[in-house]
Design a protein around this motif. Structure first.
Motif, PDB file in Angstrom:
ATOM      1  N   ASP B  38       0.920  -1.422   0.173  1.00 30.70           N
ATOM      2  CA  ASP B  38       0.007   0.026   0.145  1.00 30.70           C
ATOM      3  C   ASP B  38       1.312   1.471   0.211  1.00 30.70           C
ATOM      4  N   THR B  39       1.589   1.454   1.187  1.00 31.83           N
ATOM      5  CA  THR B  39       2.755   2.717   0.896  1.00 31.83           C
ATOM      6  C   THR B  39       3.324   3.257  -0.522  1.00 31.83           C
ATOM      7  N   LEU B  40       3.477   1.514  -1.113  1.00 33.24           N
ATOM      8  CA  LEU B  40       4.491   1.534  -2.446  1.00 33.24           C
ATOM      9  C   LEU B  40       3.740   1.796  -3.385  1.00 33.24           C
ATOM     10  N   MET B  41       2.701   1.486  -3.728  1.00 33.33           N
ATOM     11  CA  MET B  41       1.747   2.048  -4.253  1.00 33.33           C
ATOM     12  C   MET B  41       0.746   3.615  -4.277  1.00 33.33           C
ATOM     13  N   GLY B  42       0.987   4.120  -3.107  1.00 35.41           N
ATOM     14  CA  GLY B  42       0.282   5.229  -2.597  1.00 35.41           C
ATOM     15  C   GLY B  42       1.995   5.964  -3.524  1.00 35.41           C
ATOM     16  N   PHE B  43       2.790   5.601  -3.624  1.00 40.66           N
ATOM     17  CA  PHE B  43       4.166   6.680  -3.702  1.00 40.66           C
ATOM     18  C   PHE B  43       3.488   7.129  -5.426  1.00 40.66           C
ATOM     19  N   THR B 113      -5.325   1.813 -14.373  1.00 42.72           N
ATOM     20  CA  THR B 113      -5.187   2.960 -13.597  1.00 42.72           C
ATOM     21  C   THR B 113      -3.816   3.123 -13.066  1.00 42.72           C
ATOM     22  N   GLY B 114      -3.138   2.220 -13.388  1.00 46.43           N
ATOM     23  CA  GLY B 114      -1.580   2.220 -13.035  1.00 46.43           C
ATOM     24  C   GLY B 114      -1.492   1.653 -11.529  1.00 46.43           C
ATOM     25  N   GLU B 115      -1.893   0.836 -10.935  1.00 40.40           N
ATOM     26  CA  GLU B 115      -1.913  -0.432 -10.451  1.00 40.40           C
ATOM     27  C   GLU B 115      -1.368  -1.443 -10.093  1.00 40.40           C
ATOM     28  N   CYS B 116      -0.828  -1.596 -11.566  1.00 36.43           N
ATOM     29  CA  CYS B 116      -0.234  -3.197 -11.218  1.00 36.43           C
ATOM     30  C   CYS B 116       0.964  -3.390 -11.003  1.00 36.43           C
ATOM     31  N   LEU B 117       1.809  -3.888 -10.318  1.00 35.22           N
ATOM     32  CA  LEU B 117       2.961  -3.804  -9.655  1.00 35.22           C
ATOM     33  C   LEU B 117       3.473  -5.128 -10.316  1.00 35.22           C
ATOM     34  N   THR B 152      16.549 -15.339  -7.100  1.00 33.86           N
ATOM     35  CA  THR B 152      16.243 -15.090  -5.479  1.00 33.86           C
ATOM     36  C   THR B 152      17.221 -12.976  -6.371  1.00 33.86           C
ATOM     37  N   TRP B 153      16.929 -11.628  -4.734  1.00 30.22           N
ATOM     38  CA  TRP B 153      16.926 -10.947  -5.023  1.00 30.22           C
ATOM     39  C   TRP B 153      15.622  -9.942  -6.096  1.00 30.22           C
ATOM     40  N   VAL B 154      14.751 -10.909  -6.149  1.00 31.44           N
ATOM     41  CA  VAL B 154      13.768  -9.907  -7.069  1.00 31.44           C
ATOM     42  C   VAL B 154      12.690  -8.928  -6.635  1.00 31.44           C
ATOM     43  N   GLY B 155      13.394  -8.016  -6.913  1.00 30.52           N
ATOM     44  CA  GLY B 155      12.826  -6.706  -6.808  1.00 30.52           C
ATOM     45  C   GLY B 155      10.828  -6.601  -6.743  1.00 30.52           C
ATOM     46  N   ASN B 156      10.151  -6.287  -5.151  1.00 28.56           N
ATOM     47  CA  ASN B 156       8.817  -6.109  -5.621  1.00 28.56           C
ATOM     48  C   ASN B 156       7.993  -7.319  -5.610  1.00 28.56           C
ATOM     49  N   ALA B 157       8.680  -8.517  -5.545  1.00 28.11           N
ATOM     50  CA  ALA B 157       8.248 -10.342  -5.679  1.00 28.11           C
ATOM     51  C   ALA B 157       7.408 -10.113  -4.836  1.00 28.11           C
ATOM     52  N   HIS B 158       6.914 -10.048  -3.555  1.00 31.52           N
ATOM     53  CA  HIS B 158       6.380 -10.281  -2.582  1.00 31.52           C
ATOM     54  C   HIS B 158       5.245  -9.831  -3.000  1.00 31.52           C
ATOM     55  N   TYR B 159       4.407  -9.043  -3.249  1.00 34.57           N
ATOM     56  CA  TYR B 159       3.738  -8.369  -3.719  1.00 34.57           C
ATOM     57  C   TYR B 159       3.128  -7.995  -5.354  1.00 34.57           C
TER      58      TYR B 159
END
Lengths: 190, 402
Positions: B38-43, B113-117, B152-159
Motif C-alpha cells: 500500500d505504501t509503495l502503491m501510494g507513491f 489505473t497504474g496499479e499493476c505492480l 533470488t533478489w527479485v525486487g517487489n516479488a512479495h506483492y
C-alpha cells in the motif's frame, strides 16, 4: 506442365533414407531448375514434401559440399514463397511497403535475398545478395531455411536470438508478419 | 546535453513532490524495513500524476523519453533509492497489454489505473549474474508452459501482480522470458534482509510447476502483438533508438543498457545527496573555533567528492546520449557508467561520512543510510566485475566470460 517422369522421380526419392536422398538431390534439383514455378503451382504438396525433407537435413554441410545445388534449392524455395504470397489474401494485405532483405548463413557459404514489392504486391527471392538492402539477416543455415519453410517462427526466432537482424526496426516489424503468415501457410501445406 | 523546458518543468515538479511528500517520512520508512504494497502503491499513484509510470497512458512519454527516465532515477534516488528501485522494477507490467487473454482479463484493469505492480526475476541462487544460461526451466505442456526453478533478489516479488521470469525454454532450447500473473498462478516468496536499499522488498522465489499460458512467453507476446500490427516501440515503450538497439544488440542486452544507465543516474543521486549533506555540515560544524571546511584535509575530501560526483554525472549523461541516439556504443558506455558510478558512489558516501566523523556513524544520521545504499550499487543489474567483462568484450570483440 511438369513432366510426369520428374514427378515420379521426386516421389520415389521420398521413399529413400536421408543419405540416399542427399546423393540424389543434386540431380533432382538440376532437373527441377527452370520448372520450379510450374512444379510449385501444379504440385504444391510435392514441393512441400521436398522442402520438409530438406529442412531435416544438415543444411550447412549439404551447402558446403554442393554449393551449386544449394542455389537450385534456394530457387525452389523462393518459387514456393512467391507462389504462396500470390495466393494468400492475408499476405497481400500485409504488403504495405517495399522491403529488401539479404540472408547470409554464418556456418556455410549460403546467401540469399528477398524483395517485398508494394506496387506489385509480390514477395520474390533468390540466391545471392542485393546491393544496399534494408535489412540483413545472419544466422545458421538451418535457421535461415527454417524461417522460409516455417519451422522457425520469425519473431520468436529473433527474440530467442536464433538469428541476428540488422536494419531499421520499423522495416523488420513490417517484414515479420509477412514471413509469419507465409511460414504458417507453408506448415499447413506440409 | 541540454534539457528542454518541458524536461526542466518535469524535474522541478518531481523535486517538489519528493521534498514535500517523501523527504519528511523517508528516515522512518527506511528504518522500518521494506515498504508494504500500500505504501509503495501510494507513491506510485502520486508519481503517475507527474507522468511517471508504466501504464499505457504514461509509459510512452516516460519510458519514451530517455531523459525523463534518467532524471527520475536521479531525483528519486537523491531522496530515497529504495523507492526508485520499487518503482523501476515494476516495468515488466507493460507486457500485460499483449499477454494471454486470461492475464489481460485479470491485470489490464489494474494496469490502466497504474496499479499493476511488476517484478523481474533474473538472478538465480546457483547462477548469479549469468543470465544467458538460466537453470529455471519452462516445459511446454499443451497450450501452457510449466515453470520450475528458483530466483533470488527479485525486487517487489512479495506483492507484485506480475513477474517476468527468465527461463530456459525446453521446447526451443533457447532462453526466453515468461510473464506469470498472480491471479492465475501462485508461487512462494521468502523475504531477504540486506545491508542497504532497506525500504524495498527483495525476495527469493520458488517456482514449483507454475503453469502459464503459452501466449505469456515473451517471444509470443511480441509475435502476437506484431501480427496484430503493433510496432516494436508500442510493445515496449522505449524510445525508437532503444528499440533499434533491440535489433542490433539482442533484446535483453538493449534492455540492460537502458536499466544500467538508470542505475548509473541512481548512483549519481545518492552521491549528490551525500555530497550536499557533507558540504552543509562542513560549513556549519566548528572545531578549534572555525568551521571544519577551513581545514585543508576536509577541503580535500570535498574536492574528491565533487570530482567523483561530476565525472559520474557526465559519464551517465554520455551513456544516456548514446542510448538516445541508438549508438552501437550504448552497451559499452552503459556498462562503463554503471560500473564506474557505482564504485564511485561508495567512495563519495564514504568520504561524506568521514567528514561527519563519529556523527556519521549514528543510525539516525542519513550518512549511514547513504553509505549502505551506495554499497549495494555495485552488485545488482550486473556486478562491477560483469560490467568490466562487458566493456572488455565490447572493446576487443573477444569474450572473457568463461
Amino acid at each position: 506442365m511438369v513432366d510426369d517422369e520428374l514427378v515420379q522421380r521426386i516421389e520415389e526419392s521420398f521413399e529413400t533414407d536421408d543419405e540416399a536422398l542427399e546423393e540424389e538431390l543434386p540431380g533432382l534439383l538440376a532437373d527441377i531448375e527452370g520448372q520450379s514455378d510450374e512444379l510449385v503451382r501444379e504440385q504444391p504438396e510435392i514441393v512441400s514434401k521436398i522442402l520438409n525433407r530438406m529442412s531435416e537435413m544438415d543444411i550447412a554441410s549439404f551447402v558446403s559440399e554442393n554449393p551449386e545445388t544449394a542455389d537450385q534449392f534456394q530457387d525452389l524455395l523462393w518459387s514456393g514463397v512467391r507462389v504462396l504470397a500470390e495466393g494468400n489474401e492475408e499476405v497481400q494485405q500485409q504488403i504495405n511497403e517495399d522491403i529488401t532483405v539479404n540472408f547470409e548463413a554464418d556456418n556455410c557459404p549460403m546467401t540469399g535475398h528477398v524483395e517485398v514489392d508494394k506496387s506489385e504486391s509480390t514477395v520474390t527471392g533468390g540466391a545471392g545478395v542485393l546491393d544496399d538492402p534494408d535489412i540483413a539477416i545472419t544466422g545458421p543455415a538451418d535457421v535461415l531455411v527454417g524461417l522460409i519453410t516455417g519451422t522457425v517462427d520469425p519473431i520468436q526466432g529473433f527474440m530467442q536470438q536464433q538469428y541476428q537482424m540488422d536494419g531499421p526496426v520499423q522495416k523488420g516489424t513490417r517484414l515479420a508478419p509477412i514471413m509469419n503468415t507465409l511460414s504458417e501457410q507453408a506448415q499447413v501445406d506440409q | 546535453m541540454r534539457l528542454t523546458d518541458e524536461q526542466k518543468a518535469f524535474r522541478a515538479d518531481l523535486r517538489g513532490y519528493l521534498q514535500e511528500n517523501v523527504e519528511p517520512v523517508v528516515d522512518e520508512l527506511d528504518r522500518n524495513g521494506p515498504m508494504d504494497r500500500d505504501t509503495l502503491m501510494g507513491f506510485i499513484t502520486d508519481l503517475r500524476e507527474l507522468g511517471v509510470g508504466f501504464d499505457p497512458d504514461i509509459a510512452p512519454d516516460f519510458f519514451g523519453d530517455v531523459w525523463k527516465f534518467m532524471l527520475t532515477a536521479e531525483e528519486i534516488s537523491y531522496v530515497w533509492p529504495s523507492l526508485n528501485v520499487g518503482l523501476m522494477m515494476s516495468f515488466p507490467s507493460v507486457f500485460v497489454r499483449f499477454a494471454a487473454e486470461e492475464t489481460r482479463e485479470a491485470m489490464l484493469p489494474k494496469l490502466e489505473t497504474g496499479e499493476c505492480l511488476g517484478s523481474l526475476a533474473v538472478t538465480e541462487p546457483s547462477g548469479g549474474s549469468d543470465t544467458a544460461r538460466p537453470r529455471t526451466t519452462a516445459r511446454k505442456d499443451g497450450d501452457e508452459f510449466v515453470i520450475d526453478g528458483q530466483k533470488t533478489w527479485v525486487g517487489n516479488a512479495h506483492y507484485a501482480d506480475v513477474c517476468l521470469v527468465v527461463a530456459h525454454d525446453e521446447s526451443t532450447g533457447a532462453q526466453d522470458m515468461f510473464l506469470v500473473d498472480r491471479e492465475n498462478a501462485s508461487f512462494e516468496t521468502e523475504e531477504l534482509d540486506k545491508l542497504g536499499w532497506k525500504g524495498v522488498s527483495n525476495a527469493k522465489i520458488t517456482f514449483d510447476s507454475v503453469r502459464v499460458p503459452a501466449d505469456n512467453r515473451l517471444s509470443n507476446i511480441f509475435s502476437n502483438a506484431i501480427m496484430e500490427g503493433y510496432d516494436m516501440n508500442e510493445i515496449v515503450p522505449f524510445p525508437e533508438s532503444v528499440t533499434q538497439l533491440f535489433f542490433e544488440q539482442k533484446p535483453l542486452n538493449a534492455t540492460f543498457s537502458f536499466m544500467r544507465t538508470g542505475m548509473s543516474f541512481m548512483a549519481v543521486g545518492i552521491m549528490q545527496a551525500a555530497m550536499d549533506e557533507a558540504l552543509a555540515y562542513a560549513t556549519e560544524r566548528e572545531t578549534f573555533e572555525k568551521p571544519i571546511a577551513q581545514h585543508q584535509l576536509v577541503q580535500e575530501k570535498l574536492y574528491d567528492m565533487k570530482s567523483g560526483l561530476e565525472t559520474s554525472r557526465q559519464l551517465s549523461r554520455r551513456a544516456a546520449e548514446l542510448l538516445e541516439s541508438g549508438d552501437p556504443d550504448a552497451r559499452l558506455m552503459s556498462s562503463l557508467a554503471k560500473g564506474y558510478t557505482s564504485e564511485t558512489s561508495k567512495q563519495v558516501a564514504d568520504d561524506a561520512l568521514q567528514v561527519f566523523g563519529a556523527e556519521g556513524l549514528k543510525p539516525e544520521n542519513r550518512l549511514e543510510r547513504y553509505y549502505r545504499d551506495a554499497r549495494v550499487m555495485t552488485i545488482p543489474d550486473g556486478t562491477t566485475e560483469i560490467q568490466k567483462l562487458i566493456v572488455g568484450s565490447e572493446l576487443t570483440d573477444m569474450s572473457a566470460y568463461h
